[in-house]
Write an enzyme that holds these catalytic residues in place. Structure first.
Site, short mmCIF file in Angstrom:
data_model
loop_
_atom_site.label_atom_id
_atom_site.label_comp_id
_atom_site.label_asym_id
_atom_site.label_seq_id
_atom_site.Cartn_x
_atom_site.Cartn_y
_atom_site.Cartn_z
N ASP A 1 -1.69 3.56 -15.20
CA ASP A 1 -3.11 3.71 -14.85
C ASP A 1 -3.38 5.07 -14.20
OD1 ASP A 1 -1.48 2.14 -12.91
OD2 ASP A 1 -3.13 2.59 -11.57
N ARG B 1 -14.58 14.47 -7.46
CA ARG B 1 -13.62 15.16 -8.32
C ARG B 1 -14.14 15.34 -9.73
NH1 ARG B 1 -8.47 11.08 -9.02
NH2 ARG B 1 -9.57 9.37 -10.00
N GLY C 1 -8.94 -0.92 -12.70
CA GLY C 1 -10.30 -0.36 -12.78
C GLY C 1 -10.67 0.42 -11.54
N LYS D 1 -15.07 9.36 -5.22
CA LYS D 1 -13.97 8.48 -4.84
C LYS D 1 -14.18 8.09 -3.37
CE LYS D 1 -8.96 8.48 -5.42
NZ LYS D 1 -7.83 9.30 -5.86
P1 AMP Z 1 -4.17 4.05 -6.98
O1 AMP Z 1 -2.79 3.59 -6.66
O2 AMP Z 1 -4.79 4.86 -5.90
O3 AMP Z 1 -4.22 4.74 -8.28
O4 AMP Z 1 -5.05 2.72 -7.10
C1 AMP Z 1 -4.64 1.60 -7.84
C2 AMP Z 1 -5.77 0.61 -7.93
O5 AMP Z 1 -6.16 0.15 -6.64
C3 AMP Z 1 -7.04 1.15 -8.58
O6 AMP Z 1 -7.58 0.13 -9.36
C4 AMP Z 1 -7.91 1.46 -7.39
O7 AMP Z 1 -9.27 1.43 -7.73
C5 AMP Z 1 -7.55 0.33 -6.44
N1 AMP Z 1 -7.82 0.72 -5.02
C6 AMP Z 1 -7.12 1.57 -4.25
N2 AMP Z 1 -7.66 1.68 -3.02
C7 AMP Z 1 -8.75 0.86 -3.00
C8 AMP Z 1 -9.73 0.54 -2.01
N3 AMP Z 1 -9.72 1.07 -0.80
N4 AMP Z 1 -10.70 -0.34 -2.36
C9 AMP Z 1 -10.72 -0.88 -3.59
N5 AMP Z 1 -9.83 -0.62 -4.55
C10 AMP Z 1 -8.85 0.25 -4.28
MG MG Z 2 -5.02 5.35 -9.71
#
Ligand code: AMP
Ligand code: MG
Length: 484
Positions: free
Chosen positions: A245, A169, A83, A106
């Site tokens: 995802d 975005r 999520g 973001k």
């Molecule tokens: P991503 O690999 O960037 O697509 O992120 C994978 C998951 O990690 C997603 O559910 C993001 O919302 C969560 N996520 C990544 N960075 C953060 C952050 N700094 N704080 C909270 N959730 C994060």
């Molecule tokens: Mg992602």
């Protein structure tokens, strides 16, 4: 902004309603005026007001911010709840042409989905996503886009203290394969159906007429993905984290993490620091895309047929077609790189030969193909890209003969190649340089100039050769990080 928030009208379990956390002292770094115009946004002129809007400090009338729920397979392992952990969908707007877009922040703070994360983003990944998503868009490849970058005036802690930022975005939607997996893994077939109907209505309304709109939906998503990956391959783009995802249902490039453009050609190229086994290497992207589509198919089985084994059969038949569908798009994209539209077996052979030669010579993917468009007048610049000049010369002779056989004039071949072989890609060392100056010195000129050059990547821009050169050994970037 004239919001019309259709996703927020779906059942509550699809999202969490949430107000973005305020940031300390927002400062606008960049607003994408061209995109704002395209979207028909009427924005204030004052920098402070823009900074307040694009940091999430000020909510616009009509915005109904939500964090979307989704699950996903990360590097092949299923995670039932991911999520929007650091993103918030402000709402949807419809532009003058009638097209609907998500506007998402973001780095806007914690949500129910943040798990251990802080919901924030350092400036580096924000600049990286802005530069690369705009570069991809201007290369003619479907992608989410950068609308704004705001420095938050706060510090985020990763391995060290870093300046924080918020990225705005725009995407046709942020619905992912993982959104389907979220409900399917909970055996909530009713929600899978609601989601599928929503996707059909929003993205593929023509499918409503199909005898089974859901199998038609899977076929369509497969086709959109096959087309997208073929386009990535044409420009040497490596997404880096092709988890389910991060796979968009509407066939756009989304979630730019440790993504990168390949400099020298090697199908095994990996940049992402977290991709230890090369799962998402350049040359593996088509296979992975099919894997992701199989995950989507698995979620939709109950919509295909009441009988489970029949449903599975239907799903498998569609997924089995993926590789051929991909090949069709791949050859259509790649054959244009050697001046041919509508390829045949012989074209594939010539194409594969040049790729093998490039692999052997570790030739620069972008510059080699670009030099081919010039080889009509200047063979030297093409030949010197290779370690074995004899085989390059031989290849040129065979290539020219093939053009002749196809009845393609050199001028026509040049036209085709010029539009398929960019002069400029977002080279890693230039992206890193832009991030370094922005982060350390608040000097955004490097990022701005790079964005400017990449806005017309197929133009020669002869005074910008610095941006076209492959990196010197000392400049070469071997690893990229999500840094999130
Ligand atoms: P991503 O690999 O960037 O697509 O992120 C994978 C998951 O990690 C997603 O559910 C993001 O919302 C969560 N996520 C990544 N960075 C953060 C952050 N700094 N704080 C909270 N959730 C994060
Ligand atoms: Mg992602």
């Amino acid at each position: 902004m004239p919001f019309d928030n259709s996703y927020a009208r779906l059942p509550e379990k699809f999202f969490q309603k949430i107000i973005p956390e305020k940031v300390k002292s927002p400062e606008l770094i960049k607003l994408n005026h061209e995109l704002a115009d395209e979207l028909g946004l009427k924005l204030p002129e004052k920098q402070e007001e823009l900074a307040a809007i694009f940091s999430g400090n000020k909510l616009l009338e009509g915005s109904e911010p939500i964090a979307q729920a989704y699950a996903g397979h990360q590097f092949g392992h299923f995670v039932p709840q991911l999520g929007d952990g650091r993103a918030v969908l402000l709402g949807e707007i419809i532009n003058k042409a009638g097209k609907r877009y998500d506007i998402q922040l973001k780095g806007s703070g914690r949500t129910r989905f943040s798990r251990g994360g802080d919901g924030r983003s350092p400036l580096g990944p924000v600049i990286r996503e802005y530069i690369i998503s705009e570069a991809i868009t201007n290369l003619g490849i479907p992608s989410s886009r950068g609308l704004a970058m705001v420095r938050s005036g706060e510090t985020v802690f990763r391995e060290k203290e870093l300046p924080g930022a918020v990225f705005t975005r725009v995407a046709s939607s942020h619905i992912r394969v993982g959104t389907f997996e979220f409900f399917a893994s909970r055996r909530d077939n009713e929600s899978v159906k609601i989601l599928a109907d929503y996707v059909i209505n929003r993205h593929y309304p023509q499918l409503k007429e199909a005898s089974n709109p859901y199998t038609a939906l899977l076929e369509k998503v497969c086709e959109m993905q096959a087309n997208l990956i073929a386009k990535w391959m044409r420009v040497g783009f490596i997404h880096g984290v092709m988890n389910t995802d991060n796979t968009s249902i509407c066939g756009e490039t989304i979630d730019f993490g440790p993504c990168a453009f390949m400099d020298s050609y090697d199908p095994a190229t990996v940049f992402s620091s977290i991709d230890h086994h090369g799962r998402y290497a350049y040359g593996r992207q088509p296979k992975i895309s099919q894997w992701n589509m199989a995950a989507l198919a698995g979620c939709m089985l109950p919509l295909f047929h009441d009988n489970e084994s029949k449903a599975r059969e239907i799903g498998e038949t569609i997924i089995d077609k993926f590789q051929n569908m991909f090949k069709k798009y791949y050859f259509s994209e790649m054959s244009r790189k050697i001046g041919i539209q509508g390829a045949d077996e012989k074209t594939f052979e010539i194409l594969n030969r040049i790729l093998e030669m490039m692999d052997k010579a570790k030739a620069d993917f972008t510059n080699t193909f670009r030099s081919l468009s010039r080889a009509i007048n200047n063979e030297e610049i093409f030949i010197k890209q290779f370690s074995e000049p004899d085989s390059a010369e031989k290849w040129l002779i065979d290539w020219k003969m093939m053009l002749e056989e196809h009845g393609i004039s050199e001028a026509d071949a040049y036209e085709t190649m010029h539009k398929a072989n960019p002069a400029f890609i977002a080279r890693n060392h230039l992206v890193e340089e832009a991030i370094k100056y922005a982060t350390q010195d608040r000097d955004y000129s490097y990022a701005n100039q790079l964005i400017e050059v990449l806005s017309t990547p197929y133009d020669d821009q002869s005074d910008k050769s610095r941006y076209a050169d492959s990196p010197k050994p000392s400049e070469r970037v071997y690893q990229t990080f999500c840094g999130t």
